[in-house]
Design a protein around this motif. Structure first.
Motif, PDB file in Angstrom:
ATOM      1  N   ARG A 227     -57.468-105.878 -53.220  1.00  0.00           N
ATOM      2  CA  ARG A 227     -56.870-104.533 -53.137  1.00  0.00           C
ATOM      3  C   ARG A 227     -56.182-104.343 -51.780  1.00  0.00           C
ATOM      4  NH1 ARG A 227     -60.995-102.073 -54.281  1.00  0.00           N
ATOM      5  NH2 ARG A 227     -60.652-101.723 -56.510  1.00  0.00           N
ATOM      6  N   SER A 228     -56.766-104.875 -50.715  1.00  0.00           N
ATOM      7  CA  SER A 228     -56.148-104.801 -49.391  1.00  0.00           C
ATOM      8  C   SER A 228     -54.855-105.599 -49.337  1.00  0.00           C
ATOM      9  CB  SER A 228     -57.129-105.311 -48.324  1.00  0.00           C
ATOM     10  OG  SER A 228     -58.250-104.464 -48.197  1.00  0.00           O
ATOM     11  N   LEU A 229     -54.832-106.761 -49.974  1.00  0.00           N
ATOM     12  CA  LEU A 229     -53.599-107.551 -50.017  1.00  0.00           C
ATOM     13  C   LEU A 229     -52.490-106.793 -50.732  1.00  0.00           C
ATOM     14  CD1 LEU A 229     -54.952-111.149 -50.789  1.00  0.00           C
ATOM     15  CD2 LEU A 229     -53.984-110.327 -48.627  1.00  0.00           C
ATOM     16  N   ALA A 230     -52.865-106.021 -51.742  1.00  0.00           N
ATOM     17  CA  ALA A 230     -51.872-105.270 -52.514  1.00  0.00           C
ATOM     18  C   ALA A 230     -51.252-104.134 -51.707  1.00  0.00           C
ATOM     19  CB  ALA A 230     -52.506-104.721 -53.790  1.00  0.00           C
ATOM     20  N   ALA A 231     -51.823-103.807 -50.553  1.00  0.00           N
ATOM     21  CA  ALA A 231     -51.235-102.772 -49.703  1.00  0.00           C
ATOM     22  C   ALA A 231     -50.006-103.273 -48.952  1.00  0.00           C
ATOM     23  CB  ALA A 231     -52.275-102.248 -48.706  1.00  0.00           C
ATOM     24  N   TYR A 232     -49.803-104.596 -48.929  1.00  0.00           N
ATOM     25  CA  TYR A 232     -48.625-105.177 -48.278  1.00  0.00           C
ATOM     26  C   TYR A 232     -47.452-105.199 -49.259  1.00  0.00           C
ATOM     27  CZ  TYR A 232     -51.781-106.728 -44.584  1.00  0.00           C
ATOM     28  OH  TYR A 232     -52.696-106.753 -43.562  1.00  0.00           O
ATOM     29  N   ASP A 233     -46.259-105.345 -48.711  1.00  0.00           N
ATOM     30  CA  ASP A 233     -45.070-105.494 -49.553  1.00  0.00           C
ATOM     31  C   ASP A 233     -44.801-106.952 -49.881  1.00  0.00           C
ATOM     32  OD1 ASP A 233     -44.006-102.648 -49.572  1.00  0.00           O
ATOM     33  OD2 ASP A 233     -44.189-102.996 -47.423  1.00  0.00           O
ATOM     34  N   VAL A 234     -45.170-107.839 -48.956  1.00  0.00           N
ATOM     35  CA  VAL A 234     -45.006-109.282 -49.163  1.00  0.00           C
ATOM     36  C   VAL A 234     -46.286-109.963 -48.707  1.00  0.00           C
ATOM     37  CG1 VAL A 234     -43.724-111.369 -48.546  1.00  0.00           C
ATOM     38  CG2 VAL A 234     -42.509-109.198 -48.815  1.00  0.00           C
ATOM     39  N   VAL A 235     -46.809-110.850 -49.538  1.00  0.00           N
ATOM     40  CA  VAL A 235     -47.951-111.687 -49.181  1.00  0.00           C
ATOM     41  C   VAL A 235     -47.504-113.134 -49.283  1.00  0.00           C
ATOM     42  CG1 VAL A 235     -50.276-112.432 -49.832  1.00  0.00           C
ATOM     43  CG2 VAL A 235     -49.676-110.001 -49.923  1.00  0.00           C
ATOM     44  N   GLY A 236     -47.712-113.876 -48.192  1.00  0.00           N
ATOM     45  CA  GLY A 236     -47.299-115.277 -48.155  1.00  0.00           C
ATOM     46  C   GLY A 236     -48.490-116.209 -48.096  1.00  0.00           C
ATOM     47  N   PHE A 237     -48.456-117.255 -48.931  1.00  0.00           N
ATOM     48  CA  PHE A 237     -49.454-118.313 -48.894  1.00  0.00           C
ATOM     49  C   PHE A 237     -48.784-119.616 -48.455  1.00  0.00           C
ATOM     50  CE2 PHE A 237     -51.306-115.646 -52.454  1.00  0.00           C
ATOM     51  CZ  PHE A 237     -52.337-115.120 -51.691  1.00  0.00           C
TER      52      PHE A 237
ATOM     53  N   PRO B 188     -41.550-109.786 -64.615  1.00  0.00           N
ATOM     54  CA  PRO B 188     -40.419-110.662 -64.971  1.00  0.00           C
ATOM     55  C   PRO B 188     -39.578-111.075 -63.766  1.00  0.00           C
ATOM     56  CG  PRO B 188     -40.601-108.861 -66.540  1.00  0.00           C
ATOM     57  CD  PRO B 188     -41.586-108.566 -65.451  1.00  0.00           C
ATOM     58  N   ASP B 189     -39.526-110.231 -62.723  1.00  0.00           N
ATOM     59  CA  ASP B 189     -38.713-110.580 -61.543  1.00  0.00           C
ATOM     60  C   ASP B 189     -39.455-111.496 -60.569  1.00  0.00           C
ATOM     61  OD1 ASP B 189     -40.534-108.936 -60.290  1.00  0.00           O
ATOM     62  OD2 ASP B 189     -39.082-107.434 -59.631  1.00  0.00           O
ATOM     63  N   GLY B 190     -40.671-111.949 -60.933  1.00  0.00           N
ATOM     64  CA  GLY B 190     -41.430-112.870 -60.091  1.00  0.00           C
ATOM     65  C   GLY B 190     -42.455-112.198 -59.213  1.00  0.00           C
ATOM     66  N   ARG B 191     -42.307-110.895 -58.984  1.00  0.00           N
ATOM     67  CA  ARG B 191     -43.310-110.193 -58.199  1.00  0.00           C
ATOM     68  C   ARG B 191     -44.579-109.984 -59.025  1.00  0.00           C
ATOM     69  NH1 ARG B 191     -40.973-104.777 -56.241  1.00  0.00           N
ATOM     70  NH2 ARG B 191     -40.079-104.795 -58.356  1.00  0.00           N
ATOM     71  N   PHE B 192     -45.601-109.449 -58.339  1.00  0.00           N
ATOM     72  CA  PHE B 192     -46.846-109.097 -59.016  1.00  0.00           C
ATOM     73  C   PHE B 192     -47.029-107.593 -58.929  1.00  0.00           C
ATOM     74  CE2 PHE B 192     -47.523-113.499 -58.087  1.00  0.00           C
ATOM     75  CZ  PHE B 192     -48.373-113.967 -59.080  1.00  0.00           C
ATOM     76  N   VAL B 193     -47.685-107.039 -59.929  1.00  0.00           N
ATOM     77  CA  VAL B 193     -48.221-105.697 -59.788  1.00  0.00           C
ATOM     78  C   VAL B 193     -49.731-105.865 -59.719  1.00  0.00           C
ATOM     79  CG1 VAL B 193     -48.265-105.265 -62.290  1.00  0.00           C
ATOM     80  CG2 VAL B 193     -48.345-103.356 -60.686  1.00  0.00           C
ATOM     81  N   ALA B 194     -50.329-105.330 -58.644  1.00  0.00           N
ATOM     82  CA  ALA B 194     -51.767-105.443 -58.434  1.00  0.00           C
ATOM     83  C   ALA B 194     -52.274-104.123 -57.881  1.00  0.00           C
ATOM     84  CB  ALA B 194     -52.082-106.581 -57.467  1.00  0.00           C
ATOM     85  N   HIS B 195     -53.286-103.601 -58.517  1.00  0.00           N
ATOM     86  CA  HIS B 195     -53.866-102.320 -58.112  1.00  0.00           C
ATOM     87  C   HIS B 195     -52.788-101.240 -57.977  1.00  0.00           C
ATOM     88  CE1 HIS B 195     -57.921-103.845 -57.547  1.00  0.00           C
ATOM     89  NE2 HIS B 195     -57.399-104.889 -56.914  1.00  0.00           N
ATOM     90  N   GLY B 196     -51.821-101.257 -58.913  1.00  0.00           N
ATOM     91  CA  GLY B 196     -50.827-100.205 -58.978  1.00  0.00           C
ATOM     92  C   GLY B 196     -49.662-100.343 -58.026  1.00  0.00           C
ATOM     93  N   ARG B 197     -49.557-101.459 -57.295  1.00  0.00           N
ATOM     94  CA  ARG B 197     -48.424-101.654 -56.376  1.00  0.00           C
ATOM     95  C   ARG B 197     -47.693-102.939 -56.736  1.00  0.00           C
ATOM     96  NH1 ARG B 197     -47.964-102.452 -51.470  1.00  0.00           N
ATOM     97  NH2 ARG B 197     -46.433-100.877 -50.944  1.00  0.00           N
TER      98      ARG B 197
ATOM     99  N   VAL C 287     -45.317-111.977 -53.880  1.00  0.00           N
ATOM    100  CA  VAL C 287     -46.305-112.981 -53.470  1.00  0.00           C
ATOM    101  C   VAL C 287     -45.677-114.353 -53.683  1.00  0.00           C
ATOM    102  CG1 VAL C 287     -48.663-113.819 -53.733  1.00  0.00           C
ATOM    103  CG2 VAL C 287     -48.141-111.419 -54.248  1.00  0.00           C
ATOM    104  N   GLU C 288     -45.506-115.094 -52.603  1.00  0.00           N
ATOM    105  CA  GLU C 288     -44.829-116.386 -52.678  1.00  0.00           C
ATOM    106  C   GLU C 288     -45.489-117.397 -51.752  1.00  0.00           C
ATOM    107  OE1 GLU C 288     -40.643-116.215 -51.973  1.00  0.00           O
ATOM    108  OE2 GLU C 288     -40.331-114.471 -53.250  1.00  0.00           O
ATOM    109  N   ALA C 289     -45.147-118.668 -51.966  1.00  0.00           N
ATOM    110  CA  ALA C 289     -45.574-119.738 -51.061  1.00  0.00           C
ATOM    111  C   ALA C 289     -44.488-119.945 -50.013  1.00  0.00           C
ATOM    112  CB  ALA C 289     -45.812-121.031 -51.835  1.00  0.00           C
TER     113      ALA C 289
END
Length: 472
Positions: free
Chosen positions: A179-189, A212-221, A225-227
Motif C-alpha cells: 500500500r505504501s508503494l502504491a502512494a508513489y507515481d513510479v516504482v522502479g525495480f 492495458p497501458d502497462g501501468r498497475f492499479v493498486a489500492h486505488g491508485r 511499475v517498471e524494471a
C-alpha cells in the motif's frame, strides 16, 4: 524544468572541491545540477543523548547541489535502521526468512523515522519539485508526505530484490508495504523478475491489476511499475582501469603474483553475498584440480559492515575460519592460495586489480543487481579479458549474458565453473566480454537515471486514473 529532490537513508555529502564518491552519487548529483536539486537524508551522525527535540536539517550547498541532513537518536538507529530495516526487510527481501526478526517495537520505529523524514523534508519542498526516494529504508515516505498534503510527482527505486509473494507474505505488515508503494507515481525495480514478483503479489492478494497501458492499479491508485537496471560509469571505470598500472598497490600485487592467475572477489561482509560458499567452492576446486595449486591465487576483499547486527559478527568469524582452513590445508612456503583482506580498497586500485584478474567471482546467494560484476567487466583489457563467474541469483545475470552463470549453493558446480573459466580460450573470452561491455556502455548509470526520471516526469492521464480509482 522541475527541481529534483533525492531522498535516501544516508546522504553522501562530498568534501568541498572533491567529486562525489561512486557512480550513483555522480549520476544523481549531475541530474540535480542540471535542474537544481536537493539531497535529503540522515547525516550519519547521532543526536546527543537526552536531546528534547529534533533540530532542523543542516543545509549546505556544494558544487550547485544542496544537501540537507539530520542526525538520528540512538533509539531511532536501533529500531529503524539496525532493527526493522536490517533485521527484517533486508534478510526477507534477500530470501533469508530464517534470519528475519519482526517486532512491533522496531516496526513502530521504522514508521516513526519515516514520519520524521517527512516532517523535516516537507517544508523544503516546492510545489513543482519531483521527488525520488531510494531503497527499502524509506518505503513509507510517500504515504507520509501525501498525508501531509503534498501532491508532487514521487518516485521510488528499490535497490535490493523484491521477493515473490510466498516470501513477502511472511512479513506481518506486507499489505502495508505494498500500500505504501502504491502512494508513489513510479516504482522502479532492478530486474524483470522483481517486476514479475510484484505483479504476482498484487494479483494473488487481489489488491490490484495491470492496466492495458502497462501501468498497475493498486489500492486505488494508478502506478507506473517498471524494471530500471542500475548501471555504472562504464567508460570512466574502463579508463581508470587502463591507467591503473601506475598505482602502487596494483604494481605490488602484480609483482607478488608472478605468473600466477589471479581470481578476485570483492564484497561487503554480508550474508547475502555467498562469501562462505565461494571459499568452500575454491577449496573444492583445489581438491579436484590439483594442477592449479601454486598456479593461481584467490584475493577476497571484504570490508566489514553493520557490525552492530549480531548475524554479521557471526558471519565474520565463519568466513575468517574458512579462509584459515583453506590456507592451512594448501599453503606452501612460497604460495598462499587465499588472500583475505578485511578492509576497503580505493577505487583506482580496485579497478587495476579487476583488470589483472583472470576470473571475477561474483556469486551472491541473492542480489538486487551487484555492480561489482559490471565493474569487473568494464575494467578488462579488451585484448586479454578475464572471465566473469556470476551467480544466477544476482540481478546482473539478467543483463550480462556473456558471464559463466553458476548456482552458488552448488559448491561442486561452482568449483567446476572456476576450472572452466581458468581454462577458457582467448577467443571465447573476447567474444563473451565484448557483448557485455557494449551493453554496459549503452546502459550506464546516466542512462539509468535518465530512464527513471523520464518515467517520473511522464504525466498520468487524470481522467483515466480517476475512473480506475472510482471503480475500485
Amino acid at each position: 524544468m522541475s527541481r529534483l529532490v533525492i531522498v535516501s537513508n544516508r546522504v553522501p555529502v562530498p568534501t568541498p572541491g572533491t567529486p562525489p564518491a561512486g557512480g550513483l552519487a555522480v549520476a544523481l548529483s549531475g541530474a540535480m545540477k542540471a535542474r537544481g536539486g536537493l539531497w535529503f537524508g540522515w547525516s550519519g551522525g547521532k543526536l546527543e543523548p537526552g536531546a528534547d527535540e529534533q533540530p532542523e536539517p543542516e543545509i549546505t550547498t556544494i558544487d550547485g547541489v544542496t544537501y540537507a541532513v539530520i542526525d538520528l537518536a540512538q533509539r531511532d538507529l536501533d529500531e529503524y535502521y539496525a532493527g526493522f530495516s536490517n533485521r527484517m526487510l533486508w534478510p526477507l527481501f534477500h530470501y533469508r526468512m530464517e534470519l528475519t526478526e519482526f517486532t512491533r517495537v522496531t516496526l513502530s520505529g521504522y514508521h516513526r523515522v519515516n514520519r520524521l523524514f517527512a516532517q523535516k523534508l516537507a517544508p523544503l519542498i516546492c510545489p513543482d519539485d519531483i521527488i525520488w526516494v531510494h531503497d527499502y529504508h524509506l518505503i513509507p515516505l510517500a504515504a507520509e508526505l501525501r498525508a501531509m498534503g503534498l501532491r508532487n510527482r514521487m518516485g521510488f527505486f528499490l535497490h535490493i530484490p523484491f521477493p515473490p509473494p510466498d516470501i513477502l507474505t511472511v512479513l506481518p505488515n506486507h499489505a502495508d508495504v505494498v500500500r505504501s508503494l502504491a502512494a508513489y507515481d513510479v516504482v522502479g525495480f532492478q530486474t524483470p523478475i522483481d517486476l514479475e514478483n510484484f505483479e504476482t503479489y498484487v494479483r494473488r492478494e487481489r489488491v490490484g491489476r495491470r492496466l492495458p497501458d502497462g501501468r498497475f492499479v493498486a489500492h486505488g491508485r494508478a502506478v507506473t511499475v517498471e524494471a530500471f537496471p542500475v548501471g555504472i560509469e562504464t567508460q570512466v571505470f574502463a579508463d581508470v582501469a587502463a591507467a591503473s598500472g601506475r598505482n602502487a598497490l596494483v604494481r605490488r600485487t602484480r609483482e607478488s603474483l608472478g605468473d600466477r592467475s589471479l581470481i578476485i572477489g570483492v564484497d561487503r561482509l554480508d550474508y547475502s553475498k555467498g562469501i562462505a560458499q565461494r571459499i568452500q567452492a575454491f577449496e573444492t576446486f583445489l581438491l579436484l584440480d590439483p594442477e592449479w595449486r601454486g598456479r593461481c591465487a584467490y584475493l577476497q576483499i571484504t570490508p566489514k559492515s553493520r557490525e552492530e547486527v549480531p548475524e554479521y559478527a557471526a558471519m565474520e568469524r565463519e568466513v575468517a575460519e574458512l579462509a584459515g582452513r583453506v590456507n592451512g590445508s594448501f599453503s606452501e612456503v612460497d604460495w598462499t592460495p587465499l588472500r583475505y583482506v578485511n578492509r576497503t580498497v580505493g577505487r583506482n586500485a580496485l579497478a587495476g586489480l579487476y583488470r589483472q584478474a583472470a576470473v571475477g567471482l561474483v556469486t551472491p546467494l541473492r542480489d538486487g543487481m551487484n555492480l561489482v560484476a559490471k565493474e569487473y567487466v568494464a575494467a578488462q583489457d579488451p585484448e586479454n579479458p578475464g572471465v566473469l563467474l556470476l551467480s544466477r541469483f544476482a540481478g546482473a545475470a539478467c543483463e550480462l549474458d556473456g558471464a559463466l552463470l553458476t548456482n552458488p549453493y552448488d559448491v561442486d558446480g561452482t568449483a567446476g565453473a572456476l576450472a572452466r573459466a581458468l581454462d577458457m580460450s582467448l577467443e571465447e573470452r573476447r567474444e563473451r566480454w565484448s557483448g557485455m561491455f557494449e551493453k554496459l556502455k549503452t546502459h550506464d548509470v546516466a542512462w539509468w537515471c535518465q530512464s527513471f526520471l523520464a518515467a517520473l516526469e511522464q504525466p498520468d492521464e487524470p481522467s483515466q486514473a480517476s475512473r480506475i480509482a472510482a471503480a475500485g
